[in-house]
Write a protein that holds these residues in place. Structure first.
Motif, short mmCIF file in Angstrom:
data_model
loop_
_atom_site.label_atom_id
_atom_site.label_comp_id
_atom_site.label_asym_id
_atom_site.label_seq_id
_atom_site.Cartn_x
_atom_site.Cartn_y
_atom_site.Cartn_z
N ASP A 1 0.83 -1.22 0.00
CA ASP A 1 0.00 0.00 0.00
C ASP A 1 0.86 1.26 0.00
N SER A 2 1.96 1.23 0.73
CA SER A 2 2.88 2.38 0.74
C SER A 2 3.51 2.57 -0.64
N TYR A 3 3.88 1.47 -1.26
CA TYR A 3 4.42 1.53 -2.63
C TYR A 3 3.42 2.19 -3.57
N LEU A 4 2.16 1.74 -3.53
CA LEU A 4 1.14 2.29 -4.42
C LEU A 4 0.96 3.79 -4.20
N GLN A 5 0.96 4.19 -2.95
CA GLN A 5 0.80 5.60 -2.62
C GLN A 5 2.00 6.42 -3.13
N GLN A 6 3.20 5.93 -2.91
CA GLN A 6 4.40 6.63 -3.37
C GLN A 6 4.47 6.68 -4.89
N GLU A 7 4.04 5.62 -5.54
CA GLU A 7 4.13 5.52 -7.00
C GLU A 7 3.26 6.57 -7.69
N ARG A 8 2.14 6.92 -7.11
CA ARG A 8 1.25 7.92 -7.71
C ARG A 8 1.93 9.27 -7.90
N GLY A 9 2.75 9.68 -6.94
CA GLY A 9 3.40 10.98 -7.01
C GLY A 9 4.85 10.93 -7.43
N ALA A 10 5.33 9.75 -7.78
CA ALA A 10 6.75 9.58 -8.09
C ALA A 10 7.13 10.22 -9.41
N GLU A 11 8.33 10.75 -9.45
CA GLU A 11 8.87 11.34 -10.68
C GLU A 11 9.25 10.24 -11.67
N TYR A 12 9.70 9.08 -11.15
CA TYR A 12 10.11 7.95 -11.98
C TYR A 12 9.30 6.73 -11.60
N SER B 1 8.58 2.78 -10.85
CA SER B 1 9.33 1.69 -10.25
C SER B 1 8.42 0.47 -10.14
N GLU B 2 9.04 -0.69 -10.11
CA GLU B 2 8.30 -1.94 -10.00
C GLU B 2 8.46 -2.48 -8.58
N TYR B 3 7.48 -3.27 -8.16
CA TYR B 3 7.42 -3.78 -6.80
C TYR B 3 7.52 -5.30 -6.84
N VAL B 4 8.50 -5.86 -6.11
CA VAL B 4 8.71 -7.30 -6.07
C VAL B 4 8.80 -7.74 -4.62
N ASP B 5 7.65 -8.12 -4.07
CA ASP B 5 7.58 -8.66 -2.72
C ASP B 5 8.35 -7.82 -1.70
N GLY B 6 8.02 -6.54 -1.62
CA GLY B 6 8.63 -5.66 -0.62
C GLY B 6 9.78 -4.83 -1.12
N LYS B 7 10.35 -5.18 -2.25
CA LYS B 7 11.46 -4.42 -2.83
C LYS B 7 10.96 -3.55 -3.97
N VAL B 8 11.51 -2.35 -4.08
CA VAL B 8 11.14 -1.41 -5.13
C VAL B 8 12.33 -1.22 -6.06
N TYR B 9 12.10 -1.41 -7.36
CA TYR B 9 13.16 -1.31 -8.36
C TYR B 9 12.86 -0.17 -9.33
N ALA B 10 13.81 0.73 -9.49
CA ALA B 10 13.67 1.84 -10.42
C ALA B 10 13.67 1.31 -11.85
N GLN C 1 3.01 -9.81 -3.09
CA GLN C 1 2.51 -8.80 -4.04
C GLN C 1 3.62 -8.43 -5.03
N PHE C 2 3.19 -8.18 -6.27
CA PHE C 2 4.11 -7.77 -7.33
C PHE C 2 3.41 -6.72 -8.18
N ALA C 3 4.18 -5.78 -8.71
CA ALA C 3 3.64 -4.78 -9.64
C ALA C 3 4.70 -4.52 -10.70
N TYR C 4 4.33 -4.76 -11.95
CA TYR C 4 5.23 -4.56 -13.08
C TYR C 4 4.59 -3.61 -14.08
N TYR C 5 5.42 -3.02 -14.92
CA TYR C 5 4.98 -2.16 -16.01
C TYR C 5 5.35 -2.82 -17.33
N PRO C 6 4.49 -3.69 -17.89
CA PRO C 6 4.81 -4.29 -19.17
C PRO C 6 4.81 -3.23 -20.27
#
Length: 190
Positions: free
Chosen positions: A13-24, A26-35, A79-84
């Motif tokens: 949930d924190s990742y999703l919130q941060q991602e909305r306002g992020a300048e770049y 990032s993808e989410y892989v089970d707790g890790k955030v990758y630019a 949880q995972f979040a990718y940008y295909p």
């Protein structure tokens, strides 16, 4: 993916919130955030050609999105979040305008920095999505498209420049040469 953006685990949930306002992105892989890294001109040209071809043939009730649409996956309690590069969904169930949870088709344009992840980690996670019917990997270096289909137990099918690709999940036919028509020189067709 490029490099780890945040070394300490972060909840989804924190990742999703941060991602909305992020300048770049990032993808989410089970707790890790990758630019996310940028893409080359060839990569982008191929992505645009695919998007245009799919959009003009896509049936009513389905939508195609490019690389700014996040695909969210829950797999084995993680949880995972990718940008295909491209994602097509029909009957989408998410109320969030920034994510897709029920993709029917996912396409990744391969680059040297992402090929290992696209064929490994992402293949494993994408094929765990119940709605996904096809995963397509498109080379940016040579005219070659690999298709993995649920109906074929995710076995790889290869298509070359002279072939016509059937995207069964969305009922679309694409000549492989059309995907590469603006980058013929870059992929060795000219």
């Amino acid at each position: 993916m490029s490099s780890v953006f945040n070394y300490s685990p972060i909840n989804f949930d924190s990742y999703l919130q941060q991602e909305r306002g992020a300048e770049y992105r990032s993808e989410y892989v089970d707790g890790k955030v990758y630019a996310m890294a940028g893409a080359s001109k060839t990569h982008n040209t191929i992505s645009v050609a695919l998007t245009a071809t799919i959009e003009t043939q896509l049936r009513e009730g389905c939508r195609v999105w490019q690389s700014d649409m996040k695909v969210v996956i829950a797999d084995e309690g993680k949880q995972f979040a990718y940008y295909p590069d491209l994602v097509v969904a029909c009957e989408e169930d998410s109320d969030d305008d920034y994510m897709c949870t029920r993709p029917r088709l996912i396409i990744e344009v391969l680059s040297p920095s992402t090929e290992r992840i696209d064929f490994g980690e992402k293949l494993e996670k994408y094929t765990a999505i119940p709605s996904l019917m096809e995963y397509v990997l498109v080379s940016q270096d040579v005219p070659l498209v690999r298709v993995l289909r649920r109906r074929g137990a995710w076995q790889e099918e290869m298509y070359k420049a002279e072939d016509v690709l059937q995207l069964e999940s969305v009922g679309i036919e694409v000549a492989v040469s059309q995907i590469y028509h603006r980058v013929r020189k870059e992929v060795g067709l000219a």
